[in-house]
Design a protein around this motif. Structure first.
Motif, short mmCIF file in Angstrom:
data_model
loop_
_atom_site.label_atom_id
_atom_site.label_comp_id
_atom_site.label_asym_id
_atom_site.label_seq_id
_atom_site.Cartn_x
_atom_site.Cartn_y
_atom_site.Cartn_z
N ALA A 12 0.84 -1.19 0.00
CA ALA A 12 0.00 0.00 0.00
C ALA A 12 0.88 1.25 0.00
O ALA A 12 1.90 1.30 0.70
N GLY A 38 -12.17 -7.06 -9.56
CA GLY A 38 -11.71 -7.71 -8.35
C GLY A 38 -12.43 -9.00 -8.12
O GLY A 38 -13.45 -9.29 -8.78
N LYS A 41 -16.34 -9.44 -8.00
CA LYS A 41 -16.92 -8.14 -8.36
C LYS A 41 -17.15 -8.05 -9.86
O LYS A 41 -16.56 -8.78 -10.65
N SER A 61 -12.93 7.04 -7.53
CA SER A 61 -12.04 6.46 -6.52
C SER A 61 -10.55 6.54 -6.90
O SER A 61 -9.69 6.35 -6.04
N LYS A 85 -3.89 1.42 -3.01
CA LYS A 85 -4.59 0.95 -1.82
C LYS A 85 -4.96 -0.52 -2.00
O LYS A 85 -5.10 -1.00 -3.14
N PRO A 86 -5.16 -1.24 -0.92
CA PRO A 86 -5.58 -2.65 -1.05
C PRO A 86 -6.84 -2.81 -1.89
O PRO A 86 -6.98 -3.81 -2.62
N GLU A 87 -7.73 -1.84 -1.83
CA GLU A 87 -8.97 -1.94 -2.62
C GLU A 87 -8.74 -1.74 -4.11
O GLU A 87 -9.66 -1.93 -4.91
N ASP A 88 -7.52 -1.38 -4.51
CA ASP A 88 -7.18 -1.32 -5.93
C ASP A 88 -6.82 -2.70 -6.48
O ASP A 88 -6.62 -2.85 -7.69
N THR A 89 -6.72 -3.67 -5.61
CA THR A 89 -6.37 -5.03 -6.05
C THR A 89 -7.42 -5.55 -7.02
O THR A 89 -8.62 -5.57 -6.72
N ALA A 90 -6.97 -5.97 -8.18
CA ALA A 90 -7.87 -6.44 -9.23
C ALA A 90 -7.05 -6.87 -10.43
O ALA A 90 -5.85 -6.61 -10.51
N THR A 126 -1.90 -6.53 -7.36
CA THR A 126 -2.22 -6.89 -5.98
C THR A 126 -1.53 -5.92 -5.04
O THR A 126 -0.32 -5.73 -5.12
N SER A 129 -1.63 -4.72 2.36
CA SER A 129 -1.75 -3.68 3.38
C SER A 129 -0.58 -3.70 4.34
O SER A 129 0.22 -4.61 4.35
#
Length: 129
Positions: A12, A38, A41, A61, A85-90, A126, A129
């Protein structure tokens, strides 16, 4: 077709640069962009660049963190990603559409992946965090 490269595993806050090289067609006149999907998703639009004037558009975002650009001479699209950010993992997909204006421009491109005709195989990003 288009082919992505540059994915990987980062922590991150790190940065990563994706590339997408087109073959068999010239990127001139195509709207191009990046989608991501992701685990569990739906595929979502991240950013795109307009067909003629290279005007960039970003999903909320990633605004201020991602930068899209195109090198017409190299027939290549780029996505510079910072402050990951971890939520960008995809899995990140490069996409291109000849009828960019007809499908509704950037909104039509980013909001509905079914409007887009040319796809790459994707590259995994990936962020730990």
């Amino acid at each position: 077709q288009v082919a992505e490269s540059g994915g990987g595993l980062v922590q991150a806050g790190a940065s990563l640069n994706l590339s997408c090289t087109a073959s068999g067609f010239a990127v001139d006149g195509f709207g191009m962009g990046w989608f991501r999907q992701g685990p569990g998703k739906e595929r979502e639009g991240v950013s795109c660049i307009s067909a003629t004037y290279d005007i960039p558009h970003y999903e909320d975002s990633v605004k201020g963190r991602f930068h899209i650009s195109r090198d017409r001479a190299k027939n290549t699209l780029y996505l510079q990603m910072t402050s990951l950010k971890p939520e960008d993992t995809a899995k990140y997909y490069c996409a291109a559409e000849r009828n960019f204006v007809t499908i509704g421009g950037p909104e039509g491109f980013i909001r509905d992946y079914r409007n887009v005709g040319v796809w790459g195989q994707g590259t995994q990003v990936t962020v730990s965090s």
